[in-house]
Design an enzyme around this catalytic site. Sequence first.
Site, mmCIF file in Angstrom:
data_model
loop_
_atom_site.group_PDB
_atom_site.id
_atom_site.type_symbol
_atom_site.label_atom_id
_atom_site.label_comp_id
_atom_site.label_asym_id
_atom_site.label_seq_id
_atom_site.Cartn_x
_atom_site.Cartn_y
_atom_site.Cartn_z
ATOM 1 N N ARG A 191 0.868 -1.183 0.000
ATOM 2 C CA ARG A 191 0.000 0.000 0.000
ATOM 3 C C ARG A 191 0.903 1.230 0.000
ATOM 4 O O ARG A 191 0.854 2.084 0.881
ATOM 5 C CB ARG A 191 -0.911 0.002 1.227
ATOM 6 C CG ARG A 191 -2.051 -1.023 1.134
ATOM 7 C CD ARG A 191 -2.871 -0.991 2.385
ATOM 8 N NE ARG A 191 -4.032 -1.867 2.307
ATOM 9 C CZ ARG A 191 -4.535 -2.520 3.339
ATOM 10 N NH1 ARG A 191 -3.966 -2.424 4.525
ATOM 11 N NH2 ARG A 191 -5.592 -3.289 3.201
ATOM 12 N N GLN A 220 6.906 -4.595 4.129
ATOM 13 C CA GLN A 220 6.952 -6.040 3.944
ATOM 14 C C GLN A 220 6.457 -6.465 2.562
ATOM 15 O O GLN A 220 6.221 -7.645 2.321
ATOM 16 C CB GLN A 220 6.102 -6.731 5.024
ATOM 17 C CG GLN A 220 6.526 -6.372 6.430
ATOM 18 C CD GLN A 220 5.738 -7.098 7.506
ATOM 19 O OE1 GLN A 220 6.305 -7.645 8.428
ATOM 20 N NE2 GLN A 220 4.433 -7.109 7.400
ATOM 21 N N ASN A 249 7.691 -10.641 4.886
ATOM 22 C CA ASN A 249 6.288 -10.435 5.238
ATOM 23 C C ASN A 249 5.919 -11.313 6.426
ATOM 24 O O ASN A 249 5.741 -12.524 6.289
ATOM 25 C CB ASN A 249 5.379 -10.746 4.055
ATOM 26 C CG ASN A 249 3.912 -10.522 4.382
ATOM 27 O OD1 ASN A 249 3.572 -9.837 5.342
ATOM 28 N ND2 ASN A 249 3.036 -11.101 3.596
ATOM 29 N N ASP A 278 -1.654 2.198 11.300
ATOM 30 C CA ASP A 278 -1.880 1.501 10.037
ATOM 31 C C ASP A 278 -1.406 2.346 8.858
ATOM 32 O O ASP A 278 -1.374 3.581 8.925
ATOM 33 C CB ASP A 278 -3.365 1.184 9.863
ATOM 34 C CG ASP A 278 -3.719 -0.215 10.343
ATOM 35 O OD1 ASP A 278 -2.787 -0.993 10.622
ATOM 36 O OD2 ASP A 278 -4.907 -0.536 10.445
ATOM 37 N N ASP A 280 -2.978 2.408 5.888
ATOM 38 C CA ASP A 280 -4.081 2.807 5.001
ATOM 39 C C ASP A 280 -5.094 3.713 5.672
ATOM 40 O O ASP A 280 -6.247 3.794 5.255
ATOM 41 C CB ASP A 280 -4.779 1.579 4.439
ATOM 42 C CG ASP A 280 -5.354 0.671 5.521
ATOM 43 O OD1 ASP A 280 -4.959 0.816 6.691
ATOM 44 O OD2 ASP A 280 -6.190 -0.190 5.202
ATOM 45 N N ASP A 393 -3.666 -7.563 18.515
ATOM 46 C CA ASP A 393 -3.912 -6.398 19.366
ATOM 47 C C ASP A 393 -4.672 -6.781 20.631
ATOM 48 O O ASP A 393 -4.317 -6.367 21.742
ATOM 49 C CB ASP A 393 -4.658 -5.297 18.599
ATOM 50 C CG ASP A 393 -5.820 -5.822 17.759
ATOM 51 O OD1 ASP A 393 -6.286 -6.954 17.999
ATOM 52 O OD2 ASP A 393 -6.271 -5.083 16.855
ATOM 53 N N HIS A 417 -10.316 4.954 9.044
ATOM 54 C CA HIS A 417 -9.922 3.645 8.526
ATOM 55 C C HIS A 417 -11.099 3.070 7.748
ATOM 56 O O HIS A 417 -12.259 3.326 8.071
ATOM 57 C CB HIS A 417 -9.546 2.727 9.703
ATOM 58 C CG HIS A 417 -8.992 1.399 9.306
ATOM 59 N ND1 HIS A 417 -9.779 0.366 8.845
ATOM 60 C CD2 HIS A 417 -7.720 0.920 9.320
ATOM 61 C CE1 HIS A 417 -9.014 -0.683 8.590
ATOM 62 N NE2 HIS A 417 -7.768 -0.373 8.860
#
Length: 641
Positions: A191, A220, A249, A278, A280, A393, A417
Site C-alpha cells: 500500500r 513487507q 512479510n 496503520d 491505510d 492487538d 480507517h
Amino acid sequence: MPGKAAVTGEAPSAMVSTVDDTRFAERTPQGRLTAQRGLYAGPAPIVSKDLYAELQWGSAVRERAGITIEPASKVSGNTYFGRFPASYWQRWTDVTEVQVEAVVSGDGQLSVGASDIEGDPRVVAAEIVSGAKQQKVTLTAKLDKFYDGGALWLDLETEGGQSLSVEKVRWTVEAPEKIRPTAVTICTMNRADDCLSNLQALAADVSSLETLDAIYVADQGTDLVESRDGFEQVAKDLGEKLHYIKQPNLGGAGGFTRGLYEVAGHTETEHANVLFMDDDVLLEPDLVIRMTAFSNRTVNPVIVGGQMLNLLHPNQLHVGAEYARLNTLEPGQPVTHSLSTADLLGVDEETLKPNRQERRLDAGYNGWWSCLIPYEVVKATGYPLPFFFQWDDAEYSYRARGAGFPTVTLPGAGVWHADFHWKDWDEWHRYFNLRNSIITAALHSPFNLNLLSRVLIAQLVRYLLGMQYGLSATLIKAVEDFLEGPEVLRDGGVAAMKEIRRIRDEYPETKRHKATDVPGIASNDIGIINSAPRPSMQRLVLIKRILDRVLGRSRHSLGAIPIDEAHWWHVATFDTAVVTDASQEGVRVRSYDRAKMFDLARRGAKVIQRLRKEGAAVQEQYKRAMPELTSRDNWKRLYKL
C-alpha cells in the site's frame, strides 16, 4: 547523516544503511506540555469541518490553524476533535487543571464550556477581548468534576459590529519532569501510496509534533514505498526521524513489533513509547500530540488507544471503546454506554441528544490502527505473539492487563480507517481470526471447552447451510492448527498463509465475479429473491433447514441475495445463490454440493471433538511456550537479524 532516511535491507545508495544512530532518551521539557491543538478544519476535504468546530449561528471562515468569525456569530468547539477529554485526564493523570491558549485579533468573547455525564453544558471560564491585535489569551479550567464523564471545549462569539480572528489554539498542561521519547511505527504491505500519504502528513506537521523522536516504516511488500516519486522528498523532510526498513512479510504482528524491537534496542530509558499506526488510514496528525501528551502525564503506564472513524463515512465513529468475549471468540464488542457506528454530527434516536461520548469508558483492548504502547509494558510482558494477522492487538492488551497495564481508548484521538462492514468475512484472513482467537482464549479466558465447542459447531452449521464450503474448510484448518500447538507459530505465519490460500482456492464460492460475468449463469437469469424476517423460532427453522439440505430439497433453484440478507435460513433454501460481496464490488456464487457438505461436516465434527478432548493439554503447551514466543530472541530470528 542529516536529511537522509535510515534504511535496513537492500538500501538505495543515497541512504544510510543502519538504524544504530538513533538513541531514545528522556529530555527536559521547555515550558508547558501541549495536550492538543485547537484546529478548525480536517486534514482532507472529505472531512467535515463540523467535526472540529460547529457554526451555531452567523458566519465564519474555518481554516486548519485558525478561524475568523463575522459579526453576530457563534462557533462552538463542542465537537469530536474540538473537545478536551477532561474525564480521562482526571481519571488517569495527576493533572489538576488545563489551560486554553489562543492568539486573537478583534473583538468578541472566548469561553470554556464543560459537560457532565449527561452532557449538560456549563461555562467554567470566559474572557471578553476588545481591539485585540495578536493578543495572547489564556483561560484556565480545573479538572475536578469529570470523574465519571464530561469534556471541555472552547466557544467563540461575537455581537453585531464585532469580528474576531483566533489562531494558535493550544490546550496545555503542566509538563512532567521528563518527556518520554516516542516512535511511530507504520506497518505496510503493498500500500505504497497510502503509506507515503501518511508520511507526508507527518512531515507537514513534524515541527508541531515535539514529542515524536522517530518514525519506523516496516515495509513487507513487493510494491515498495521507496519506489514512489515523493519518497525522496519526504525522507528529506523527516530527516533522521525516518527509518525505512525492508523485511520479510510477517503480517501485521511482525510489522508493528519491529517498532518495539528497534526502540527496545536503541533506548537509554524504559520510559519510551511506541505508537502503532496503520498504513491505510487517513491520518489526523494531532493524534500524535494527544496520545503522547496523555501518556506523558498518566500516573502509571497504560496502553493508549486511538479511536477509529469510518473512512467511507467520515462522520461515523466506529466505536467509543470495545472489548472481546474471549471464550466465545467475539471481538469488537462495544462496552456499556459506548457509541457504536454513531454519526458524530447526528443525534441519538432515543434521547435526541447529540452523539457525544460523555461517559468515561474502560476498554478491553484497542485496535492497532493507532495504539501507543509504553516500553514498560514490553519489559514486563514481552513482545506480541507472532500471530501474523488478527487478534494480535486484543491478545497483547489482555496480556498487559494481566500484568497491571490497562488500555485506555482516548476520545478525540482518531484516524479514519476503511469501514469494517465493507470487508467480506469469507476471506483467507478468517483463518487467522479463528485460530488466533482460540489461542487468545486459551491464554486469557477460562477456556471452557464445552462452550467453545458449541460456538464452533454453531459457526460450522451456519457456514454449511449457507453453502460456504471454503469458509467451513477455513474453520476446520484453524482448529486443526490450534491443536498442533505453539509450533504452528514458529515461522510467524508465513506457511499458514500460503496453505490456507491454497485450500480456499479449491472452493469456487470463495472467488469474486462481476455480476455481469458469472461463470455458467446468464446475467439476465439472476433476479433478487429477498429474505423473510428473522425466524421467531430459530431452532425449529434450523432443524428444518438441516433436513432439507440432507434430503437435497430446496425452494429456489437460482437467485440473487443482497449481502445484508445472506442469512443461513435464507441461503439454505437455494440450489445456487449469487450473493453480493460485502465490498459491493462483485458477487460470490454459492452452489449446493451434498458431498462437500457431508465431508466437511464429518471433518468438522471430528476436529471439534478433538478440541474438547485435547484442548486443555494444548492450552498448557501455549502457556509454557509464551515466554519464548514473545521473546526478543524469537523476533530477532524471525527478522533474520
